[in-house]
Design a protein around this motif. Structure first.
Motif, mmCIF file in Angstrom:
data_model
loop_
_atom_site.group_PDB
_atom_site.id
_atom_site.type_symbol
_atom_site.label_atom_id
_atom_site.label_comp_id
_atom_site.label_asym_id
_atom_site.label_seq_id
_atom_site.Cartn_x
_atom_site.Cartn_y
_atom_site.Cartn_z
ATOM 1 N N UNK A 366 4.550 0.677 -57.508
ATOM 2 C CA UNK A 366 4.495 0.520 -56.057
ATOM 3 C C UNK A 366 5.599 1.363 -55.434
ATOM 4 N N UNK A 367 5.368 1.814 -54.213
ATOM 5 C CA UNK A 367 6.409 2.549 -53.495
ATOM 6 C C UNK A 367 7.602 1.611 -53.298
ATOM 7 N N UNK A 368 8.818 2.036 -53.659
ATOM 8 C CA UNK A 368 9.988 1.158 -53.494
ATOM 9 C C UNK A 368 10.137 0.683 -52.052
ATOM 10 N N UNK A 369 10.521 -0.560 -51.916
ATOM 11 C CA UNK A 369 10.698 -1.136 -50.577
ATOM 12 C C UNK A 369 11.884 -0.492 -49.876
ATOM 13 N N UNK A 370 11.740 -0.323 -48.561
ATOM 14 C CA UNK A 370 12.835 0.154 -47.723
ATOM 15 C C UNK A 370 13.347 -1.024 -46.902
ATOM 16 N N UNK A 371 14.541 -0.916 -46.327
ATOM 17 C CA UNK A 371 15.101 -2.062 -45.592
ATOM 18 C C UNK A 371 14.191 -2.602 -44.502
ATOM 19 N N UNK A 372 13.460 -1.712 -43.833
ATOM 20 C CA UNK A 372 12.601 -2.164 -42.735
ATOM 21 C C UNK A 372 11.122 -2.023 -43.051
ATOM 22 N N UNK A 373 10.783 -1.655 -44.290
ATOM 23 C CA UNK A 373 9.375 -1.479 -44.649
ATOM 24 C C UNK A 373 9.213 -1.739 -46.139
ATOM 25 N N UNK A 374 8.648 -2.894 -46.472
ATOM 26 C CA UNK A 374 8.431 -3.227 -47.882
ATOM 27 C C UNK A 374 7.064 -2.779 -48.377
ATOM 28 N N UNK A 375 6.300 -2.106 -47.514
ATOM 29 C CA UNK A 375 5.006 -1.576 -47.914
ATOM 30 C C UNK A 375 3.870 -2.571 -47.888
ATOM 31 N N UNK A 376 4.163 -3.827 -47.555
ATOM 32 C CA UNK A 376 3.138 -4.873 -47.624
ATOM 33 C C UNK A 376 2.005 -4.616 -46.640
ATOM 34 N N UNK A 377 2.341 -4.244 -45.413
ATOM 35 C CA UNK A 377 1.297 -4.067 -44.399
ATOM 36 C C UNK A 377 0.326 -2.957 -44.777
ATOM 37 N N UNK A 397 -25.300 -6.168 -51.555
ATOM 38 C CA UNK A 397 -26.499 -5.389 -51.876
ATOM 39 C C UNK A 397 -27.235 -5.961 -53.085
ATOM 40 N N UNK A 398 -26.466 -6.614 -53.962
ATOM 41 C CA UNK A 398 -27.078 -7.220 -55.149
ATOM 42 C C UNK A 398 -27.681 -8.585 -54.846
ATOM 43 N N UNK A 399 -27.441 -9.121 -53.643
ATOM 44 C CA UNK A 399 -28.054 -10.383 -53.261
ATOM 45 C C UNK A 399 -27.105 -11.567 -53.195
ATOM 46 N N UNK A 400 -25.805 -11.311 -53.247
ATOM 47 C CA UNK A 400 -24.831 -12.399 -53.183
ATOM 48 C C UNK A 400 -24.346 -12.608 -51.740
ATOM 49 N N UNK A 401 -24.052 -13.864 -51.409
ATOM 50 C CA UNK A 401 -23.316 -14.173 -50.180
ATOM 51 C C UNK A 401 -21.829 -14.154 -50.533
ATOM 52 N N UNK A 402 -21.023 -13.538 -49.678
ATOM 53 C CA UNK A 402 -19.639 -13.261 -50.065
ATOM 54 C C UNK A 402 -18.659 -13.821 -49.032
ATOM 55 N N UNK A 403 -17.594 -14.435 -49.530
ATOM 56 C CA UNK A 403 -16.467 -14.858 -48.704
ATOM 57 C C UNK A 403 -15.208 -14.169 -49.222
ATOM 58 N N UNK A 404 -14.447 -13.594 -48.285
ATOM 59 C CA UNK A 404 -13.241 -12.845 -48.657
ATOM 60 C C UNK A 404 -12.013 -13.668 -48.303
ATOM 61 N N UNK A 405 -11.087 -13.787 -49.234
ATOM 62 C CA UNK A 405 -9.832 -14.470 -48.955
ATOM 63 C C UNK A 405 -8.812 -13.520 -48.357
ATOM 64 N N UNK A 406 -7.637 -14.049 -48.062
ATOM 65 C CA UNK A 406 -6.536 -13.232 -47.561
ATOM 66 C C UNK A 406 -5.728 -12.691 -48.741
ATOM 67 N N UNK A 407 -5.242 -11.469 -48.661
ATOM 68 C CA UNK A 407 -4.340 -10.983 -49.714
ATOM 69 C C UNK A 407 -3.121 -11.893 -49.841
ATOM 70 N N UNK A 408 -2.520 -11.895 -51.021
ATOM 71 C CA UNK A 408 -1.319 -12.707 -51.218
ATOM 72 C C UNK A 408 -0.166 -12.147 -50.399
ATOM 73 N N UNK A 409 0.970 -12.830 -50.415
ATOM 74 C CA UNK A 409 2.096 -12.455 -49.560
ATOM 75 C C UNK A 409 2.590 -11.034 -49.810
ATOM 76 N N UNK A 410 2.467 -10.553 -51.040
ATOM 77 C CA UNK A 410 2.929 -9.199 -51.363
ATOM 78 C C UNK A 410 1.795 -8.186 -51.350
ATOM 79 N N UNK A 411 0.587 -8.648 -51.015
ATOM 80 C CA UNK A 411 -0.603 -7.782 -50.985
ATOM 81 C C UNK A 411 -0.825 -7.092 -52.325
#
Length: 483
Positions: A366-377, A397-411
């Motif tokens: 992962x890109x190293x975190x910076x003081x004001x930007x940890x890359x999560x967004x 397309x294959x015929x499934x109904x899909x529900x998407x969760x939220x990414x974890x805190x660190x994405x």
């Protein structure tokens, strides 16, 4: 008498020889100032051989006027208030209300703002009033992010600072900091503006240079309040106690702003290192002595831009230069060009960030975190978009109904739940193949397949001991649900 700027000051010299103070002493001898009437003042004036041109009862002052008897005479115009400067029930009630508002601003380490519509101010204050300090600060940052926008900041920097006698010298560094901030160099931009605050105070209070900074602050703001007092009452004699900042704090909105700005400087920005107990960490001493690195919060940049611009207003009232307005202007060409320049910088930075992410991902990092930007967004945005493109659409397309969760805190991953009648399929999409084995094992207990973005990168070194399917999302074919 008046000083060199024409401001009525304490009763000395010429004023002591004026007959207006004598009239006021007679008014103060009444059982109640409410008993003061126009004909009574007129009679006293005739007894003192003052030529009366007109006398009337009316409210005096802007924002929250003071009921008074106004005497026009050959000696000038005098205002004799019909309410006491202290203890008046209505004044006390308003002061209690304003003290509550001031305490709310202090709660989020800010001051009563200029240039913000009252509706937005009320909405913000209502949001933070019954919250903890931590929650209030979070809500403050949410609300001000829609107020102190890129165009707003551009106007402050390109249209206010160059017009200010003391701040114009800082305009180039403010422009550079603004462009650098939206180019991704956020910490350095904030660091560039913190010293500007102290430098601006010193330049405005040039006569008091060398004195402790808080003494300079007091002299600047006291002077601004004096000019506001003159503007409040107009060019007329008024008893000195009604020109005091403590009285006008309630009566004049400008003085209220100036006083809350003083409190912010004293209790937050210039507060001594060992005494600071805030959460923004926007403190000159903490920054200068390296006592904390939390001043690098991105929201502190817009705070600094607005605070410096507000100093420009206070300078305008301090020396009557009137260069930085109380009313927010429309964006002119200078402001528009600076704003567009920042937008270009931000767009270029987004492209650079994406290239950086791709480069690091190719090396399983992962890109190293910076003081004001940890890359999560950025990771979150990329993960969500590729989840829809490479996982959700093929499943549907294959015929499934899909529900998407939220990414974890660190994405680092996002979960997807697919269903078709009684059939269930649970899938985790990782941001990168090069993910810690512990996370692989944790997800393997919850899902039927673990997929990842991009091509395999030493998959066997990360996904060992995993019983469910592991592989790149673009190489995975969703199963067809049974009918």
């Amino acid at each position: 008498m008046k000083d060199e700027l024409g401001i009525w000051t304490e009763m000395t010299g010429e004023e002591s020889r004026s007959k207006f103070p004598g009239l006021w002493r007679r008014a103060m001898a009444l059982p109640s100032l409410n008993d003061l009437q126009a004909d009574l003042v007129s009679g006293w004036a005739h007894q003192m051989e003052i030529k009366v041109l007109d006398v009337s009862e009316r409210s005096v002052g802007i924002f929250r006027p003071t009921p008074a008897v106004v005497l026009q005479s050959d000696e000038g115009i005098a205002c004799f208030p019909k309410v006491a400067a202290t203890g008046d029930p209505q004044w006390v009630a308003h002061k209690v209300h304003l003290d509550r508002i001031a305490s709310l601003w202090e709660k989020v380490e800010w001051f009563a703002p200029l240039w913000v519509p009252q509706g937005k101010v009320n909405e913000l204050l209502q949001a933070i009033e019954h919250r903890s300090k931590e929650d209030a600060l979070r809500l403050f940052e949410y609300h001000t992010s829609t107020i102190y926008t890129l165009p707003f900041q551009a106007v402050c920097i390109a249209q206010f600072l160059p017009q200010s006698r003391s701040l114009s010298v800082f305009a180039p560094i403010a422009r550079e900091a603004y462009l650098a901030f939206y180019s991704g160099h956020r910490a350095s931009s904030i660091a560039a503006l913190i010293p500007v605050m102290e430098g601006a105070v010193s330049r405005i209070s040039s006569e008091a240079a060398g004195q402790p900074v808080l003494e300079q602050v007091d002299k600047i703001i006291d002077r601004a309040c004096m000019l506001a007092a003159r503007s409040h009452f107009g060019d007329m004699w008024v008893p000195s106690e009604y020109r005091e900042k403590d009285y006008l704090y309630v009566q004049d909105e400008r003085v209220f702003v100036f006083q809350t700005f003083r409190r912010w400087l004293e209790n937050s920005f210039f507060r001594r290192t060992g005494e600071y107990d805030g959460l923004t960490w926007l403190n000159r001493h903490l920054f200068a002595h390296g006592a904390s690195m939390d001043w690098q919060k991105p929201s502190n940049f817009s705070r600094l831009v607005v605070a410096i611009a507000t100093l420009g207003v206070i300078e305008s009232w301090h020396d009557e230069s009137n260069q930085v307005p109380l009313i927010f202007p429309g964006m002119d060409e200078d402001g528009r060009l600076l704003w567009q320049q920042a937008m270009l910088q931000a767009q270029a930075q987004m492209a650079v960030k994406q290239i950086e992410q791709q480069n690091y991902r190719q090396h399983g990092r992962l890109v190293p975190a910076m003081p004001t930007d940890d890359g999560v967004l950025l990771r979150k945005a990329v993960l969500q978009q590729e989840c829809i493109d490479d996982l959700v659409r093929p499943l549907r397309n294959a015929g499934w109904s899909v529900e998407i969760g939220e990414p974890d805190d660190r994405s680092l991953y996002v979960k997807v739940a697919a269903s078709s009648g009684p059939q269930k399929l649970r899938i985790a999409l990782l941001y990168s193949c090069a993910t810690d084995n512990e996370l692989y094992r944790e997800l393997a207990q919850e899902v039927d397949a673990i997929l990842y973005r991009g091509s395999p990168y030493h998959q066997h070194q990360f996904a060992y001991g995993i019983s469910v399917h592991v592989g790149p999302v673009t190489g995975w074919q969703p199963p067809i649900p049974q009918r």
